[in-house]
Design an enzyme around this catalytic site. Structure first.
Site, PDB file in Angstrom:
ATOM      1  N   LYS A 245      -4.028 -16.859   4.195  1.00 33.34           N
ATOM      2  CA  LYS A 245      -5.225 -16.133   3.795  1.00 33.34           C
ATOM      3  C   LYS A 245      -6.294 -16.086   4.885  1.00 33.34           C
ATOM      4  O   LYS A 245      -7.005 -15.091   5.030  1.00 33.34           O
ATOM      5  CB  LYS A 245      -5.786 -16.745   2.512  1.00 33.34           C
ATOM      6  CG  LYS A 245      -4.920 -16.477   1.289  1.00 33.34           C
ATOM      7  CD  LYS A 245      -5.530 -17.078   0.042  1.00 33.34           C
ATOM      8  CE  LYS A 245      -4.809 -16.610  -1.219  1.00 33.34           C
ATOM      9  NZ  LYS A 245      -3.402 -16.911  -1.243  1.00 33.34           N
TER      10      LYS A 245
ATOM     11  N   GLU B   6     -14.895 -19.257  -0.273  1.00 31.91           N
ATOM     12  CA  GLU B   6     -15.401 -17.922  -0.554  1.00 31.91           C
ATOM     13  C   GLU B   6     -16.549 -18.000  -1.546  1.00 31.91           C
ATOM     14  O   GLU B   6     -16.612 -18.919  -2.375  1.00 31.91           O
ATOM     15  CB  GLU B   6     -14.312 -17.039  -1.187  1.00 31.91           C
ATOM     16  CG  GLU B   6     -13.222 -16.594  -0.256  1.00 31.91           C
ATOM     17  CD  GLU B   6     -12.221 -15.695  -0.965  1.00 31.91           C
ATOM     18  OE1 GLU B   6     -12.290 -15.594  -2.207  1.00 31.91           O
ATOM     19  OE2 GLU B   6     -11.373 -15.113  -0.287  1.00 31.91           O
TER      20      GLU B   6
ATOM     21  N   HIS C  72      -5.855 -17.302 -13.766  1.00 36.81           N
ATOM     22  CA  HIS C  72      -5.452 -16.556 -12.573  1.00 36.81           C
ATOM     23  C   HIS C  72      -4.103 -15.846 -12.731  1.00 36.81           C
ATOM     24  O   HIS C  72      -3.588 -15.304 -11.755  1.00 36.81           O
ATOM     25  CB  HIS C  72      -5.419 -17.452 -11.327  1.00 36.81           C
ATOM     26  CG  HIS C  72      -6.715 -18.161 -11.070  1.00 36.81           C
ATOM     27  ND1 HIS C  72      -7.865 -17.510 -10.692  1.00 36.81           N
ATOM     28  CD2 HIS C  72      -7.041 -19.471 -11.155  1.00 36.81           C
ATOM     29  CE1 HIS C  72      -8.849 -18.394 -10.538  1.00 36.81           C
ATOM     30  NE2 HIS C  72      -8.377 -19.580 -10.815  1.00 36.81           N
TER      31      HIS C  72
ATOM     32  N   ARG D  23       5.303  -7.455  -1.219  1.00 40.27           N
ATOM     33  CA  ARG D  23       6.484  -7.264  -2.069  1.00 40.27           C
ATOM     34  C   ARG D  23       6.129  -6.271  -3.157  1.00 40.27           C
ATOM     35  O   ARG D  23       4.981  -5.825  -3.269  1.00 40.27           O
ATOM     36  CB  ARG D  23       6.889  -8.591  -2.714  1.00 40.27           C
ATOM     37  CG  ARG D  23       5.728  -9.256  -3.456  1.00 40.27           C
ATOM     38  CD  ARG D  23       6.161 -10.438  -4.276  1.00 40.27           C
ATOM     39  NE  ARG D  23       5.041 -11.245  -4.749  1.00 40.27           N
ATOM     40  CZ  ARG D  23       4.278 -10.946  -5.782  1.00 40.27           C
ATOM     41  NH1 ARG D  23       4.494  -9.830  -6.462  1.00 40.27           N
ATOM     42  NH2 ARG D  23       3.277 -11.733  -6.160  1.00 40.27           N
TER      43      ARG D  23
END
Length: 668
Positions: A116, A200, A235, A297
Site C-alpha cells: 500500500k 491515514e 470491512h 484481479r
C-alpha cells in the site's frame, strides 16, 4: 483464442469461469481438494485433478501442484479467479516461466500495487488523489505516533501488505494509539508476514467507491464505470451496487479518469479495480474522493458491472490473455439501469455471524434473477473455506426497482439446516440511509442490534407453531380411551382446545433452545387461539402459514417444522423428549452449542462452582474459536462435552444450576 484453461480456484467463481469458457468453446480443467471431491465446479469442468488435502495451504495455495496439473492435462492457460493465489506475483511468474498463459496482470504490476505504501507513492506521481497520511520508511512507534498526532484523530492504521479488512485499526485518541499499533502489527505479521504500517486520516462519513478498469497488451486502458460497496460489516462487503448513488457526471468522469491513470501508471493488463474512499458528509464530490488501493484481479462483485454494461468480464479476460485488443473502446461503453449484488453467507447473524457448516438438505434460491453459486442441494458447506455460498444479482431500470428486487430475492432464500445471513440482508435493504442512497461503511455497525435480532414471534412463525400444536393435540386425544374433555395422561397438556378452562402446554425447541409454548383457545367453535412464549401473548390466530419444510408428525408425537419467512429459517421441534429440557432454557443455565464444531477445550467438571463469565467450553469451527461462558454464578450440574468431540448446533453442552439468593449479612 486459448483452447484449454485450468481454473486455479473453487466454488462459485470457478463455476462462473467455466460458464464463459464453455460459451467460447474452451476446454476446462478443475482442481480440487479432498473436501471438494464432489463439488459443483468439479462436476461442471471437462476434467478435474486432485491437488491435495482439504486445508487450502495443502491444496489451493500450493502453486507447484496447480502448475503440474496444468501440464498433466495439457491446459494452455491458468485463471486464478479471486482469493487464493490470484494476487501472488511469484505464482504468476511461475506460471509464465512454465510456458503457460497467465490470465491476469503482469507480475510486476501485481508487485507494484501489492504494497500500500509503494502503491500510494506511485499514485501521487501519476496525479491520482490519495488520502492524507504518512507513508514513510521510519516505522518506529514514536515516529508513527508523531505523524498520527499531526494528521489529527481519528486515524486509521493499515498494514502495508494488508487486504480483506485485516491489519486495520481505527484510533480515536492519542492515548489509544500505542496499543492499537501493537495489535495491528501482530495481525499484519501473522496474516502477511510483514508488520509495516501506514497511517491515514480516518474519514468520518466514508463511502467505498471503486472503479472497474481493464487493460490489454496493445496499450489500451478503459474503465467500465464505478460501483458502490459501502454497505460493509467489519470491512467485508455485504451488498454492492452499480452505478454509485449520488454520483453526477462530472464526478464520475473525474473518478473514472483517475482510475485509468492509476492503471496506466503500472502498465496494467487484464481486469483490475481501483478502490477509492469518499468523504460523503457533503455528498459525492471529486475533491473529497481519494485512492485507497488496487485489487489486481477480478472482483467478487464484478457481476453488477456486467449487468449495467452488458459485457462479460471473464470473456474480456480470456480474450486479452489470448493477445486480442479490448472488445470495446471507451466511447462504446455506457450505463444501462441499476444492478445490485447480495452476498449470501453460511453464517448465523444471531450468534455474532459465526460460520454455519454442514449438509445442505434444503437449498432453494429465488427464481428469475442471476445466481452465482458453487453449491447445490444435497451438498455440504465445508469448514475449510470462505462461507460464501451464493451471490444474488438483480438488475432494474432504476435504483428503487433494483432495491425492491434484491430485497425480494433475499426474502425468498430457503436454506436448511445451516444458517444464512439472508434475513440480515433483507433488513439491510430497509435501512433509511441505504434507501436514500447515502450508505456509509459504518452504517451496519451502527444498526447491528436491529439487523440481527431474533424474530421467532413473527405471526407467520407462530402460526406454524399453532399448526403443529393442532396436530399434536389431535394426536393426543385420538388415543384409545381418551375423550375430548379428558386431560392428557402424562399431565403435560391442558384439556381439549375447545375448552377455555385450561391452556395447552407444548414442549418445543426453537432453534435448539427448549421452552414451553402455551396455546390458549379463544373460540370454542373454531380454531382460534393465542400463543404465548415466556408469558407474552404474541399472536392471535389463525394465520397464513409461511413456507415450511419438514415431515408431518405421527403419534406418539415427535415432529418438527422448519419455517422460512423473510429470508430467516427457524426449526421448531416438538415432542415429549423436549419436555424435560423445557424448563431449562439458556437463561436458566442450559449452555447450547451455537454452531456445529469440535470441542477443543473443556475447562470445568461436573460439580464445579463457576462464576458469571467464567469460560466453560471452547468450540472450533471454520478455523475460528468460540468460548462459551457461564451466564451467572452457580454449579455445573451436567457436563455433556469432552475434548475432541464433535457436536451439532443446539446440543446442550453444560447445564449450570443458579445459586440460591442469599440475604445480605446483617450489620454489626
Amino acid at each position: 483464442m486459448i483452447q484449454s484453461l485450468l481454473i486455479a480456484n473453487r466454488g462459485e467463481i470457478a463455476c462462473r469461469i467455466i460458464r464463459t469458457a464453455r460459451k467460447l468453446g474452451i476446454r476446462t480443467v478443475a482442481v480440487y481438494s479432498d473436501a471438494d471431491a464432489q463439488a459443483l465446479h468439479v462436476r461442471q469442468a471437462d476434467e478435474a485433478v486432485h491437488i491435495g488435502a482439504s486445508p487450502a495451504r495443502e491444496s489451493y495455495l500450493v502453486g507447484d501442484r496447480i502448475i503440474a496439473a496444468a501440464k498433466q492435462t495439457g491446459a494452455e492457460a491458468i485463471h486464478p479467479g479471486y482469493g487464493f493465489l490470484s494476487e501472488n506475483a511469484d505464482f504468476a511468474q511461475a506460471v509464465i516461466d512454465a510456458d503457460l498463459i497467465w490470465v491476469g496482470p503482469r507480475p510486476d504490476s501485481i508487485r507494484a500495487m501489492g504494497l500500500k505504501d509503494a502503491a500510494k507513492s506511485r499514485m501521487i506521481a501519476a496525479g491520482v488523489p490519495v488520502t492524507p497520511g504518512y507513508l514513510g520508511e521510519d516505522q518506529s512507534p514514536e515516529r508513527l505516533q508523531t505523524e498520527a498526532d499531526a494528521i489529527g484523530y481519528p486515524v486509521l492504521i493499515k498494514a502495508v501488505a494488508g487486504g480483506g479488512g485485516k491489519g486495520m485499526r481505527r484510533v480515536d485518541a492519542a492515548a489509544d494509539f500505542a496499543d492499537a499499533l501493537q495489535s495491528c502489527r501482530r495481525e499484519a505479521a501473522s496474516s502477511f508476514g510483514d508488520d509495516r504500517v501506514l497511517i491515514e486520516k480516518y474519514i468520518l462519513s466514508p463511502r467505498h467507491i471503486e472503479v472497474q478498469v481493464f487493460g490489454d497488451t496493445h496499450g489500451n486502458v478503459v474503465h467500465l464505470f464505478e460501483r458502490d460497496c459501502s454497505l460493509q460489516r467489519r470491512h467485508q462487503k455485504v451488498i454492492e451496487e452499480a452505478p454509485a448513488p449520488g454520483m453526477d457526471q462530472a464526478t464520475r468522469e473525474a473518478v473514472c479518469g483517475a482510475a485509468v491513470r492509476a492503471a496506466t501508471a503500472v502498465d496494467y493488463v487484464g481486469a483490475g479495480t481501483i478502490e477509492f474512499i469518499a468523504d460523503a458528509s457533503e455528498g459525492l464530490r471529486a475533491d473529497r474522493i481519494w485512492f485507497m488501493e488496487m485489487n489486481t484481479r477480478l472482483q467478487v462483485e464484478h457481476p453488477v458491472t456486467e449487468e449495467i454494461t452488458g459485457q462479460d468480464l471473464v470473456e474480456w479476460q480470456l480474450r486479452v490473455a489470448s493477445g486480442e485488443p479490448l472488445p470495446k473502446r471507451q466511447d462504446e461503453l455506457s450505463i444501462d439501469g441499476w444492478a445490485m449484488e447480495a452476498r449470501l453467507y453460511a453464517e448465523n447473524p444471531v450468534t455474532g455471524f459465526l460460520p454455519s457448516t454442514g449438509p445442505l438438505d434444503h437449498f432453494v434460491l429465488p427464481a428469475g434473477i442471476r445466481i452465482e453459486t458453487g453449491v447445490t442441494q444435497g451438498g455440504e458447506v465445508s469448514p475449510f473455506y470462505d462461507p460464501m455460498i451464493a451471490k444474488l444479482v438483480v438488475h432494474g431500470p432504476d435504483r428503487t426497482q433494483a432495491i425492491a428486487r434484491i430485497a425480494d430475492a433475499c426474502s425468498h432464500v430457503e436454506v436448511a439446516p445451516i444458517h444464512t445471513n439472508a434475513a440480515f440482508l433483507v433488513r439491510c435493504t430497509e435501512l433509511p440511509e441505504f434507501l436514500s442512497g447515502n450508505p456509509t461503511t459504518g452504517l451496519i455497525a451502527a444498526n447491528i442490534a436491529g439487523l440481527t435480532a431474533t424474530k421467532f414471534t413473527d405471526a407467520p412463525t407462530l402460526a406454524a407453531i399453532g399448526w403443529r400444536a393442532e396436530e399434536f393435540m389431535d394426536a393426543e386425544f385420538s388415543k384409545e380411551g381418551a375423550t375430548p374433555w379428558a386431560p392428557n395422561p402424562k399431565g403435560l397438556f391442558g384439556f381439549r382446545l375447545n375448552s377455555a378452562s385450561c391452556p395447552a402446554k407444548i414442549p418445543v425447541r426453537i432453534d435448539g433452545s427448549p421452552t414451553l409454548v402455551t396455546l390458549q383457545p379463544t373460540d370454542e367453535d373454531d380454531w382460534h387461539w393465542a400463543i404465548s412464549i415466556d408469558g407474552r401473548t404474541d399472536f392471535d390466530g389463525p394465520g397464513t402459514l409461511p413456507t415450511t419444510y419438514g415431515p408431518m408428525p405421527t403419534y406418539p408425537f415427535e415432529g418438527s417444522v422448519r419455517v422460512f419467512e423473510g429470508g430467516a429459517s427457524q426449526l421448531f421441534e416438538f415432542g415429549d423428549r423436549w419436555h424435560a429440557q423445557a424448563a431449562g432454557t439458556s437463561a436458566d443455565g442450559a449452555i447450547l452449542a451455537p454452531m456445529p464444531g469440535r470441542v477443543i477445550a473443556v475447562d470445568v467438571s461436573a460439580g464445579d462452582r463457576v462464576a458469571k463469565g467464567q469460560k466453560l467450553v471452547t468450540l472450533e469451527a471454520m478455523k475460528m474459536e468460540h468460548a462459551l461462558t457461564a451466564p451467572f454464578d452457580g454449579t455445573v450440574a451436567d457436563l455433556n462435552a469432552s475434548e475432541g468431540g464433535q457436536v451439532t448446533e443446539g446440543t446442550i453442552l453444560v447445564r449450570i444450576e443458579r445459586d440460591a439468593a442469599t440475604p445480605p449479612s446483617p450489620r454489626p
